[in-house]
Design a protein around this motif. Structure first.
Motif, PDB file in Angstrom:
ATOM      1  N   GLU A   1      31.125   5.901 -22.348  1.00  7.23           N
ATOM      2  CA  GLU A   1      31.382   5.694 -20.761  1.00  7.23           C
ATOM      3  C   GLU A   1      29.996   5.804 -20.274  1.00  7.23           C
ATOM      4  N   ASP A   2      28.964   4.812 -21.256  1.00  7.11           N
ATOM      5  CA  ASP A   2      27.752   3.692 -21.258  1.00  7.11           C
ATOM      6  C   ASP A   2      28.862   2.445 -21.038  1.00  7.11           C
ATOM      7  N   THR A   3      30.319   1.952 -20.875  1.00  5.54           N
ATOM      8  CA  THR A   3      30.842   1.173 -20.933  1.00  5.54           C
ATOM      9  C   THR A   3      31.370   0.756 -19.768  1.00  5.54           C
ATOM     10  N   ALA A   4      30.493  -0.783 -18.846  1.00  6.71           N
ATOM     11  CA  ALA A   4      30.112  -0.870 -17.581  1.00  6.71           C
ATOM     12  C   ALA A   4      30.008  -2.606 -17.772  1.00  6.71           C
ATOM     13  N   VAL A   5      30.423  -2.779 -16.963  1.00  5.11           N
ATOM     14  CA  VAL A   5      28.923  -4.665 -16.253  1.00  5.11           C
ATOM     15  C   VAL A   5      27.255  -3.496 -15.998  1.00  5.11           C
ATOM     16  N   TYR A   6      26.533  -4.361 -16.235  1.00  8.94           N
ATOM     17  CA  TYR A   6      24.631  -4.087 -16.500  1.00  8.94           C
ATOM     18  C   TYR A   6      24.485  -4.999 -15.691  1.00  8.94           C
ATOM     19  N   TYR A   7      24.017  -5.322 -14.395  1.00  8.75           N
ATOM     20  CA  TYR A   7      23.281  -6.041 -13.247  1.00  8.75           C
ATOM     21  C   TYR A   7      22.161  -5.689 -13.754  1.00  8.75           C
ATOM     22  N   CYS A   8      21.408  -6.174 -13.269  1.00 10.70           N
ATOM     23  CA  CYS A   8      19.553  -6.461 -13.474  1.00 10.70           C
ATOM     24  C   CYS A   8      19.714  -6.128 -11.974  1.00 10.70           C
ATOM     25  N   ASN A   9      18.172  -6.087 -10.903  1.00 13.92           N
ATOM     26  CA  ASN A   9      17.564  -6.180 -10.133  1.00 13.92           C
ATOM     27  C   ASN A   9      16.597  -6.078  -9.975  1.00 13.92           C
ATOM     28  N   PHE A  10      15.744  -7.083  -9.311  1.00 13.20           N
ATOM     29  CA  PHE A  10      14.497  -7.303  -9.476  1.00 13.20           C
ATOM     30  C   PHE A  10      13.936  -6.542  -6.727  1.00 13.20           C
ATOM     31  N   VAL A  11      13.259  -6.524  -6.700  1.00 11.90           N
ATOM     32  CA  VAL A  11      12.522  -6.341  -5.709  1.00 11.90           C
ATOM     33  C   VAL A  11      11.124  -6.622  -5.123  1.00 11.90           C
ATOM     34  N   ASP A  12      10.663  -7.618  -4.314  1.00  9.09           N
ATOM     35  CA  ASP A  12       9.508  -7.543  -4.260  1.00  9.09           C
ATOM     36  C   ASP A  12       8.752  -7.095  -3.754  1.00  9.09           C
ATOM     37  N   SER A  13       7.670  -7.397  -3.540  1.00  6.99           N
ATOM     38  CA  SER A  13       6.264  -6.775  -2.116  1.00  6.99           C
ATOM     39  C   SER A  13       7.013  -6.906  -0.834  1.00  6.99           C
ATOM     40  N   ARG A  14       7.890  -7.827  -0.655  1.00  7.46           N
ATOM     41  CA  ARG A  14       8.133  -7.754   1.112  1.00  7.46           C
ATOM     42  C   ARG A  14       9.812  -7.662   0.698  1.00  7.46           C
ATOM     43  N   ARG A  15      10.547  -6.607  -0.286  1.00  3.03           N
ATOM     44  CA  ARG A  15      11.733  -5.755  -0.102  1.00  3.03           C
ATOM     45  C   ARG A  15      12.430  -6.688   0.338  1.00  3.03           C
ATOM     46  N   SER A  16      12.587  -7.956  -0.688  1.00  8.74           N
ATOM     47  CA  SER A  16      13.497  -8.745  -1.236  1.00  8.74           C
ATOM     48  C   SER A  16      14.156  -8.165  -2.361  1.00  8.74           C
ATOM     49  N   ASP A  17      15.314  -8.072  -1.928  1.00  7.88           N
ATOM     50  CA  ASP A  17      15.786  -8.232  -3.795  1.00  7.88           C
ATOM     51  C   ASP A  17      16.475  -9.202  -4.247  1.00  7.88           C
ATOM     52  N   TYR A  18      16.813  -9.353  -5.628  1.00  9.61           N
ATOM     53  CA  TYR A  18      18.224 -10.310  -6.272  1.00  9.61           C
ATOM     54  C   TYR A  18      19.225  -9.623  -7.363  1.00  9.61           C
ATOM     55  N   TRP A  19      19.510 -10.161  -7.690  1.00 12.02           N
ATOM     56  CA  TRP A  19      20.468  -9.522  -8.219  1.00 12.02           C
ATOM     57  C   TRP A  19      20.758 -11.052  -9.694  1.00 12.02           C
ATOM     58  N   GLY A  20      21.117 -10.138 -11.094  1.00 11.73           N
ATOM     59  CA  GLY A  20      21.468 -10.952 -11.615  1.00 11.73           C
ATOM     60  C   GLY A  20      22.909 -11.086 -11.930  1.00 11.73           C
ATOM     61  N   GLN A  21      23.732 -11.903 -12.874  1.00 12.53           N
ATOM     62  CA  GLN A  21      25.018 -11.870 -12.450  1.00 12.53           C
ATOM     63  C   GLN A  21      26.201 -10.812 -13.123  1.00 12.53           C
ATOM     64  N   GLY A  22      25.142  -9.813 -14.165  1.00 11.60           N
ATOM     65  CA  GLY A  22      25.868  -9.135 -14.665  1.00 11.60           C
ATOM     66  C   GLY A  22      26.167  -8.650 -16.615  1.00 11.60           C
ATOM     67  N   THR A  23      25.601  -8.137 -17.385  1.00 13.01           N
ATOM     68  CA  THR A  23      26.753  -8.403 -18.349  1.00 13.01           C
ATOM     69  C   THR A  23      27.629  -6.848 -18.467  1.00 13.01           C
ATOM     70  N   LEU A  24      28.581  -7.523 -19.489  1.00  8.87           N
ATOM     71  CA  LEU A  24      29.082  -6.714 -20.313  1.00  8.87           C
ATOM     72  C   LEU A  24      28.830  -5.710 -20.770  1.00  8.87           C
ATOM     73  N   VAL A  25      29.258  -4.531 -20.826  1.00 12.12           N
ATOM     74  CA  VAL A  25      28.643  -3.915 -22.473  1.00 12.12           C
ATOM     75  C   VAL A  25      30.386  -2.384 -22.463  1.00 12.12           C
ATOM     76  N   THR A  26      29.813  -3.030 -23.665  1.00  9.91           N
ATOM     77  CA  THR A  26      31.449  -2.147 -24.274  1.00  9.91           C
ATOM     78  C   THR A  26      31.132  -1.197 -25.784  1.00  9.91           C
ATOM     79  N   VAL A  27      31.696  -0.200 -25.474  1.00  7.51           N
ATOM     80  CA  VAL A  27      31.413   1.323 -26.061  1.00  7.51           C
ATOM     81  C   VAL A  27      32.662   1.063 -26.264  1.00  7.51           C
ATOM     82  N   SER A  28      33.143   0.968 -27.876  1.00  3.95           N
ATOM     83  CA  SER A  28      34.556   1.402 -28.289  1.00  3.95           C
ATOM     84  C   SER A  28      34.702   1.437 -29.979  1.00  3.95           C
ATOM     85  N   SER A  29      35.173   2.230 -30.479  1.00  2.00           N
ATOM     86  CA  SER A  29      35.761   2.344 -31.808  1.00  2.00           C
ATOM     87  C   SER A  29      36.774   1.508 -32.389  1.00  2.00           C
TER      88      SER A  29
END
Length: 115
Positions: free
Chosen positions: A87-115
């Motif tokens: 259930e952790d399988t997903a695209v994971y995105y990072c996010n930064f917020v600066d002190s002026r409340r502007s936010d920035y997003w990464g492009q995403g990295t895929l995590v797949t948990v499967s046997s």
């Protein structure tokens, strides 16, 4: 400013992965860094957050398994993920917020948990 996420991949249940996200370019004082994820057919959710004062917060489903950390000098945030479950399988995105409340997003990295 660009955020570059890395570290995703395919892992078996119970395994571990470490995600990284580094910012390039000039970014005003970072007040918070976070990881979000979006599973297929679901809304994006906040997974973990760390503030400039090192206060952390986690969604209940990952508490005790995931750890968020940061290296401010490198403008990098990490997510150590242990005991991964399908259930952790997903695209994971990072996010930064600066002190002026502007936010920035990464492009995403895929995590797949499967046997």
């Amino acid at each position: 400013v660009q955020l570059q996420a890395s570290g995703g991949g395919l892992v078996q249940p119970g395994g571990s992965l470490r995600l990284s996200c580094a910012a390039s370019g000039s970014i005003f004082r970072i007040s918070a860094m976070a990881w979000y994820r979006q599973a297929p057919g679901k809304q994006r959710e906040s997974v973990a957050t760390i503030t400039s004062g090192d206060s952390t917060n986690y969604v209940d489903s990952v508490k005790g398994r995931f750890t968020i950390s940061r290296d401010s000098a490198k403008k990098t945030v990490y997510l150590q993920m242990n005991d991964l479950m399908p259930e952790d399988t997903a695209v994971y995105y990072c996010n930064f917020v600066d002190s002026r409340r502007s936010d920035y997003w990464g492009q995403g990295t895929l995590v797949t948990v499967s046997s």
